[in-house]
Design a protein around this motif. Sequence first.
Motif, mmCIF file in Angstrom:
data_model
loop_
_atom_site.group_PDB
_atom_site.id
_atom_site.type_symbol
_atom_site.label_atom_id
_atom_site.label_comp_id
_atom_site.label_asym_id
_atom_site.label_seq_id
_atom_site.Cartn_x
_atom_site.Cartn_y
_atom_site.Cartn_z
ATOM 1 N N ASP A 65 34.491 50.675 34.737
ATOM 2 C CA ASP A 65 36.103 50.187 35.435
ATOM 3 C C ASP A 65 35.837 49.685 36.785
ATOM 4 O OD1 ASP A 65 36.004 51.358 32.835
ATOM 5 O OD2 ASP A 65 38.711 52.592 33.185
ATOM 6 N N TRP A 108 45.779 39.380 29.563
ATOM 7 C CA TRP A 108 44.921 39.975 29.720
ATOM 8 C C TRP A 108 44.504 40.406 31.346
ATOM 9 C CZ3 TRP A 108 42.288 35.222 29.184
ATOM 10 C CH2 TRP A 108 42.277 34.648 27.389
ATOM 11 N N LEU A 142 41.977 46.175 35.495
ATOM 12 C CA LEU A 142 41.808 47.322 35.482
ATOM 13 C C LEU A 142 41.870 47.121 37.048
ATOM 14 C CD1 LEU A 142 39.235 49.023 32.994
ATOM 15 C CD2 LEU A 142 41.805 48.839 32.554
ATOM 16 N N VAL A 195 40.157 43.770 30.235
ATOM 17 C CA VAL A 195 40.584 43.999 28.868
ATOM 18 C C VAL A 195 40.987 43.191 28.078
ATOM 19 C CG1 VAL A 195 41.002 46.145 27.572
ATOM 20 C CG2 VAL A 195 40.405 46.214 30.186
ATOM 21 N N GLY A 222 40.872 44.826 24.525
ATOM 22 C CA GLY A 222 40.365 45.970 23.283
ATOM 23 C C GLY A 222 40.197 45.101 22.522
ATOM 24 N N THR A 254 38.814 49.555 23.672
ATOM 25 C CA THR A 254 39.621 48.765 25.142
ATOM 26 C C THR A 254 37.874 47.568 25.562
ATOM 27 O OG1 THR A 254 37.337 50.631 26.289
ATOM 28 C CG2 THR A 254 39.773 51.015 26.332
ATOM 29 N N ARG A 274 36.109 43.839 26.709
ATOM 30 C CA ARG A 274 36.419 43.822 28.083
ATOM 31 C C ARG A 274 35.346 42.314 28.379
ATOM 32 N NH1 ARG A 274 36.616 49.353 31.253
ATOM 33 N NH2 ARG A 274 37.270 49.760 29.529
#
Length: 396
Positions: free
Chosen positions: A189, A319, A322, A332, A334, A365, A367
């Motif tokens: 992340d 998209w 984050l 991300v 999905g 999630t 990515r």
Amino acid sequence: MLNDSDSIHQPGEDLREYLRSRENRSLYRYRLTLESPQAPRVTVNGREYLAFCSNDYLGLANHPELIAAVCEGAAQYGVGAGASHLVNGHSRAHHLLEEALASFTRHPRALLFSTGYMANAGVVTALTGRGDAIFADKLNHASLNDAALLSHARLSRYPHLGLAVLERQLAASQAKRKLVLSDAVFSMDGDIVPLPKLLELCERYDAWLLLDDAHGFGVLGDQGRGSLAHFNISSPRIIYIGTLGKAAGVFGAFVAAQGEIIEMLIQCGRSYIYTTATPPFLSHALLKSLELIGSGAWRREKLARLTGLLKQECRSLPWKLLPSDTPIQPLVMGENAKALQVSEALRQKGILVTAIRPPTVPQGTARLRISLSSSHDIEDVVQLGAALREIDRDRG
């Protein structure tokens, strides 16, 4: 004697079925074989690609001064350590690096491990066991999760950055020894743990805090000293883990902490005791790496500029990135198949960005994990942004 081969269990058929199911769910993993050094541009199967995949955040993995230091170290110490640290493999190079790492991270002592995975396993299993309690962020690295399971301590996981839940868990625990595990920078992340609040909870409820700064060491804080320096925090209850194969550009990991913690690891850390020491020439090279990290403010400043530019380049995409202010920029998508499709479309354009799918990230999630390096140029990021926008237009 049975003659019908269909009635006989074929060895490995259950494994083949499992692998087929992974492929059907777009979860199958493949390796690329690089034919060049790690760099913004790499060669795979004879073709050059612009790469945004590595954790070489400061561009040191192929730095000429580190290459020279490796050669110098090999001439002085040889190639292999030949034994574990506690038998006959603890070199002067290892010892000097441990002292340098303790000083650099501003801890009393440091201890080298072969990998970050082994460091986490060694610390958690040496310090906790049955009757103890471990508390872990749900998005922690797999090595922290595995270490907690190996310890046989009671494991409680809390929602990502859910410190209110963590506080309730800590308050309810009657365990004599409590250990909180958290990434400092979350590897998929790119966000940073709110360390002051996390440490406050550990102090209030008398818990140790193991902070895995694999992706912050060298990148964050004054002189790249890591997440503790980023927040200007120090505490004797923090057990700090950094890796040496990402921003430091070489290989290995270390634990920095109070003297009694390091001694516990030397006495009881199984992943430290029962493995051959890393080649000493790597430690010799890492001494040079620490110098380059400490004097490389311009590299971190460039990373910040490239990160800001990438966010601008991705603003119009369907998209979304984050929220991350680190070199880890997750885009991300999905669905697993969609992430693979966009990754492959980029590859067709000569750009490598790895698709990350479960179980590395939560279901739904999947990515692209875009990873920036100070060795990238502005033109590289602009090229990536243009390619992503073109792929978006083509799919529409």
